[in-house]
Scaffold this motif. Structure first.
Motif, PDB file in Angstrom:
ATOM      1  N   LEU A  22       0.863  -1.176   0.000  1.00  0.00           N
ATOM      2  CA  LEU A  22       0.000   0.000   0.000  1.00  0.00           C
ATOM      3  C   LEU A  22       0.898   1.224   0.000  1.00  0.00           C
ATOM      4  CD1 LEU A  22      -2.958   0.986   0.251  1.00  0.00           C
ATOM      5  CD2 LEU A  22      -2.654   0.933   2.728  1.00  0.00           C
ATOM      6  N   ALA A  23       0.771   2.055  -1.018  1.00  0.00           N
ATOM      7  CA  ALA A  23       1.598   3.259  -1.111  1.00  0.00           C
ATOM      8  C   ALA A  23       1.247   4.213   0.024  1.00  0.00           C
ATOM      9  CB  ALA A  23       1.381   3.941  -2.460  1.00  0.00           C
ATOM     10  N   PRO A  24       2.248   4.924   0.551  1.00  0.00           N
ATOM     11  CA  PRO A  24       1.988   5.851   1.655  1.00  0.00           C
ATOM     12  C   PRO A  24       0.894   6.880   1.348  1.00  0.00           C
ATOM     13  CG  PRO A  24       4.341   5.540   1.389  1.00  0.00           C
ATOM     14  CD  PRO A  24       3.678   4.839   0.246  1.00  0.00           C
ATOM     15  N   ALA A  25       0.875   7.410   0.138  1.00  0.00           N
ATOM     16  CA  ALA A  25      -0.147   8.402  -0.222  1.00  0.00           C
ATOM     17  C   ALA A  25      -1.546   7.773  -0.206  1.00  0.00           C
ATOM     18  CB  ALA A  25       0.145   8.984  -1.601  1.00  0.00           C
ATOM     19  N   ASP A  26      -1.648   6.519  -0.663  1.00  0.00           N
ATOM     20  CA  ASP A  26      -2.942   5.829  -0.641  1.00  0.00           C
ATOM     21  C   ASP A  26      -3.383   5.568   0.789  1.00  0.00           C
ATOM     22  OD1 ASP A  26      -3.141   5.739  -3.438  1.00  0.00           O
ATOM     23  OD2 ASP A  26      -1.963   3.885  -3.515  1.00  0.00           O
ATOM     24  N   ARG A  27      -2.436   5.193   1.626  1.00  0.00           N
ATOM     25  CA  ARG A  27      -2.777   4.939   3.030  1.00  0.00           C
ATOM     26  C   ARG A  27      -3.297   6.208   3.699  1.00  0.00           C
ATOM     27  NH1 ARG A  27       0.446   1.703   7.713  1.00  0.00           N
ATOM     28  NH2 ARG A  27      -0.955   2.306   9.395  1.00  0.00           N
ATOM     29  N   ILE A  28      -2.633   7.319   3.456  1.00  0.00           N
ATOM     30  CA  ILE A  28      -3.057   8.593   4.043  1.00  0.00           C
ATOM     31  C   ILE A  28      -4.483   8.925   3.608  1.00  0.00           C
ATOM     32  CG2 ILE A  28      -2.653  11.088   3.972  1.00  0.00           C
ATOM     33  CD1 ILE A  28       0.378  10.387   3.913  1.00  0.00           C
ATOM     34  N   GLU A  29      -4.772   8.724   2.341  1.00  0.00           N
ATOM     35  CA  GLU A  29      -6.118   9.007   1.832  1.00  0.00           C
ATOM     36  C   GLU A  29      -7.148   8.073   2.464  1.00  0.00           C
ATOM     37  OE1 GLU A  29      -9.032  11.010  -0.161  1.00  0.00           O
ATOM     38  OE2 GLU A  29      -6.926  11.583  -0.037  1.00  0.00           O
ATOM     39  N   LEU A  30      -6.817   6.789   2.581  1.00  0.00           N
ATOM     40  CA  LEU A  30      -7.745   5.818   3.180  1.00  0.00           C
ATOM     41  C   LEU A  30      -7.990   6.106   4.656  1.00  0.00           C
ATOM     42  CD1 LEU A  30      -6.381   2.588   1.480  1.00  0.00           C
ATOM     43  CD2 LEU A  30      -8.670   3.580   1.155  1.00  0.00           C
ATOM     44  N   GLU A  31      -6.974   6.614   5.345  1.00  0.00           N
ATOM     45  CA  GLU A  31      -7.107   6.895   6.775  1.00  0.00           C
ATOM     46  C   GLU A  31      -8.068   8.044   7.065  1.00  0.00           C
ATOM     47  OE1 GLU A  31      -2.993   7.251   7.972  1.00  0.00           O
ATOM     48  OE2 GLU A  31      -2.939   5.143   8.596  1.00  0.00           O
ATOM     49  N   ARG A  32      -8.486   8.753   6.054  1.00  0.00           N
ATOM     50  CA  ARG A  32      -9.519   9.775   6.236  1.00  0.00           C
ATOM     51  C   ARG A  32     -10.860   9.128   6.574  1.00  0.00           C
ATOM     52  NH1 ARG A  32      -9.853  13.352   1.174  1.00  0.00           N
ATOM     53  NH2 ARG A  32     -11.443  14.330   2.464  1.00  0.00           N
ATOM     54  N   TYR A  33     -11.026   7.864   6.182  1.00  0.00           N
ATOM     55  CA  TYR A  33     -12.314   7.193   6.319  1.00  0.00           C
ATOM     56  C   TYR A  33     -12.289   5.982   7.240  1.00  0.00           C
ATOM     57  CZ  TYR A  33     -12.837   9.928   2.089  1.00  0.00           C
ATOM     58  OH  TYR A  33     -12.839  10.956   1.188  1.00  0.00           O
ATOM     59  N   ALA A  34     -11.119   5.397   7.460  1.00  0.00           N
ATOM     60  CA  ALA A  34     -11.051   4.151   8.227  1.00  0.00           C
ATOM     61  C   ALA A  34      -9.672   3.998   8.869  1.00  0.00           C
ATOM     62  CB  ALA A  34     -11.311   2.958   7.310  1.00  0.00           C
ATOM     63  N   ARG A  35      -9.629   3.170   9.883  1.00  0.00           N
ATOM     64  CA  ARG A  35      -8.349   2.767  10.462  1.00  0.00           C
ATOM     65  C   ARG A  35      -7.748   1.764   9.479  1.00  0.00           C
ATOM     66  NH1 ARG A  35      -9.563  -0.363  15.314  1.00  0.00           N
ATOM     67  NH2 ARG A  35      -9.677   1.575  16.441  1.00  0.00           N
ATOM     68  N   VAL A  36      -6.526   1.989   9.035  1.00  0.00           N
ATOM     69  CA  VAL A  36      -5.899   1.126   8.043  1.00  0.00           C
ATOM     70  C   VAL A  36      -4.896   0.202   8.737  1.00  0.00           C
ATOM     71  CG1 VAL A  36      -4.538   1.034   5.926  1.00  0.00           C
ATOM     72  CG2 VAL A  36      -6.223   2.862   6.245  1.00  0.00           C
ATOM     73  N   LEU A  37      -5.078  -1.102   8.516  1.00  0.00           N
ATOM     74  CA  LEU A  37      -4.214  -2.116   9.108  1.00  0.00           C
ATOM     75  C   LEU A  37      -3.593  -2.942   7.986  1.00  0.00           C
ATOM     76  CD1 LEU A  37      -6.742  -3.201  11.876  1.00  0.00           C
ATOM     77  CD2 LEU A  37      -4.870  -1.567  12.090  1.00  0.00           C
ATOM     78  N   PRO A  38      -2.422  -2.542   7.511  1.00  0.00           N
ATOM     79  CA  PRO A  38      -1.805  -3.260   6.390  1.00  0.00           C
ATOM     80  C   PRO A  38      -1.068  -4.521   6.841  1.00  0.00           C
ATOM     81  CG  PRO A  38      -0.477  -1.364   6.981  1.00  0.00           C
ATOM     82  CD  PRO A  38      -1.691  -1.343   7.878  1.00  0.00           C
ATOM     83  N   ILE A  39      -1.119  -5.532   5.991  1.00  0.00           N
ATOM     84  CA  ILE A  39      -0.324  -6.748   6.169  1.00  0.00           C
ATOM     85  C   ILE A  39       0.448  -6.907   4.868  1.00  0.00           C
ATOM     86  CG2 ILE A  39      -0.344  -9.224   6.644  1.00  0.00           C
ATOM     87  CD1 ILE A  39      -3.093  -8.839   7.959  1.00  0.00           C
ATOM     88  N   ALA A  40       1.631  -6.323   4.832  1.00  0.00           N
ATOM     89  CA  ALA A  40       2.401  -6.253   3.594  1.00  0.00           C
ATOM     90  C   ALA A  40       3.321  -7.446   3.392  1.00  0.00           C
ATOM     91  CB  ALA A  40       3.221  -4.966   3.557  1.00  0.00           C
ATOM     92  N   SER A  41       3.582  -8.188   4.449  1.00  0.00           N
ATOM     93  CA  SER A  41       4.534  -9.284   4.369  1.00  0.00           C
ATOM     94  C   SER A  41       4.083 -10.351   3.374  1.00  0.00           C
ATOM     95  CB  SER A  41       4.716  -9.924   5.744  1.00  0.00           C
ATOM     96  OG  SER A  41       5.519 -11.072   5.640  1.00  0.00           O
ATOM     97  N   ALA A  42       5.012 -10.749   2.536  1.00  0.00           N
ATOM     98  CA  ALA A  42       4.707 -11.792   1.555  1.00  0.00           C
ATOM     99  C   ALA A  42       4.584 -13.159   2.232  1.00  0.00           C
ATOM    100  CB  ALA A  42       5.781 -11.834   0.481  1.00  0.00           C
ATOM    101  N   LYS A  43       5.163 -13.298   3.418  1.00  0.00           N
ATOM    102  CA  LYS A  43       5.128 -14.579   4.124  1.00  0.00           C
ATOM    103  C   LYS A  43       4.516 -14.396   5.515  1.00  0.00           C
ATOM    104  CE  LYS A  43       9.138 -16.290   1.688  1.00  0.00           C
ATOM    105  NZ  LYS A  43      10.493 -16.757   1.764  1.00  0.00           N
TER     106      LYS A  43
END
Length: 190
Positions: A86-107
Motif C-alpha cells: 500500500l503506497a503511503p499516499a494511498d494509506r493517508i487518503e484511506l485513513e480519512r475514512y477508516a483505520r488502516v491495518l496493512p499486512i504487507a509481508s509476503a510470508k
C-alpha cells in the motif's frame, strides 16, 4: 502473503462475525473481499481488501462505505485490513475514512496477522488467581533476611507504608543519631 481466510480465522476466533458478501449498507453494495463485525467487546466493522484492487477503486469503496454508514447513523468504527503493498499516499487518503491495518509481508504467519490486527483483538491479561504476591513490605523484610533485619531496617520499612516523606524523616533521624546530632541540629556532646 496472508490469505483473506487466515485473516478471517483470526478475527472470528476473537469474537467477530462474518458478514455476507457483498456487504450491503442502506441498499448500497460494497464489494470487499470480506467483512466482519464485532459482536462482544468490539463494535468495529472490519473490511478486508487485497492489493489486487486498484488503489483508486479502494479509496472510492472505503469513502462510499463511510458515507453510507453516516447515512445509516451508524456509530461503528471502520477498520480496513489491506493484504499486500500500500503506497503511503494511498494509506493517508484511506485513513480519512477508516483505520488502516496493512499486512504487507509476503510470508505473513498467523502471528504476523495477529500483530497487524492487534488493535481489534481483546487483551489477554494474566489470570488474577495465578499472580502471586505478598505484602511488599514483608517481601522486603524477607529479602533482607533475619540476620540483616535490624531495628533500623524495620523502622525504615515500616515508614515506607506511610510514604516517601515518612521514609525521609526516618532516614534523617537515623543519620542524625549516627552523627550524634539532636533534632535542633546541634551535637549531643556539647
Amino acid at each position: 502473503m496472508a490469505s483473506v481466510q487466515e485473516v478471517l480465522a483470526v478475527l472470528e476466533s476473537s469474537g467477530f462475525e462474518r458478514l455476507p458478501k457483498p456487504l450491503t449498507i442502506v441498499g448500497t453494495e460494497f464489494d470487499f473481499e470480506a467483512a466482519v463485525r464485532g459482536t462482544e467487546t468490539s463494535h468495529d466493522l472490519v473490511v478486508i481488501a487485497t492489493d489486487a484492487v486498484a488503489p483508486r477503486r479502494l479509496r472510492r469503496l472505503v469513502a462510499g462505505l463511510a458515507r453510507s454508514l453516516d447515512l445509516a447513523s451508524s456509530r461503528r468504527p471502520v477498520s480496513l485490513v489491506v493484504l499486500g503493498e500500500l503506497a503511503p499516499a494511498d494509506r493517508i487518503e484511506l485513513e480519512r475514512y477508516a483505520r488502516v491495518l496493512p499486512i504487507a509481508s509476503a510470508k505473513a504467519e498467523i502471528a504476523d496477522i495477529e500483530d497487524a490486527v492487534a488493535v481489534l483483538l481483546p487483551l489477554n491479561l494474566p489470570n488474577a488467581d495465578l499472580v502471586h504476591g505478598g505484602d511488599p513490605l514483608n517481601e522486603v523484610l524477607a529479602a533482607l533476611g533475619t540476620l540483616k533485619s535490624t531495628s533500623d531496617h524495620i523502622a525504615l520499612v515500616n515508614a515506607a507504608a506511610d510514604g516517601p516523606d515518612a521514609v525521609r524523616e526516618t532516614l534523617r533521624r537515623y543519620a542524625n543519631e549516627g552523627a550524634g546530632w539532636t533534632d535542633e541540629g546541634t551535637s549531643s556532646d556539647e
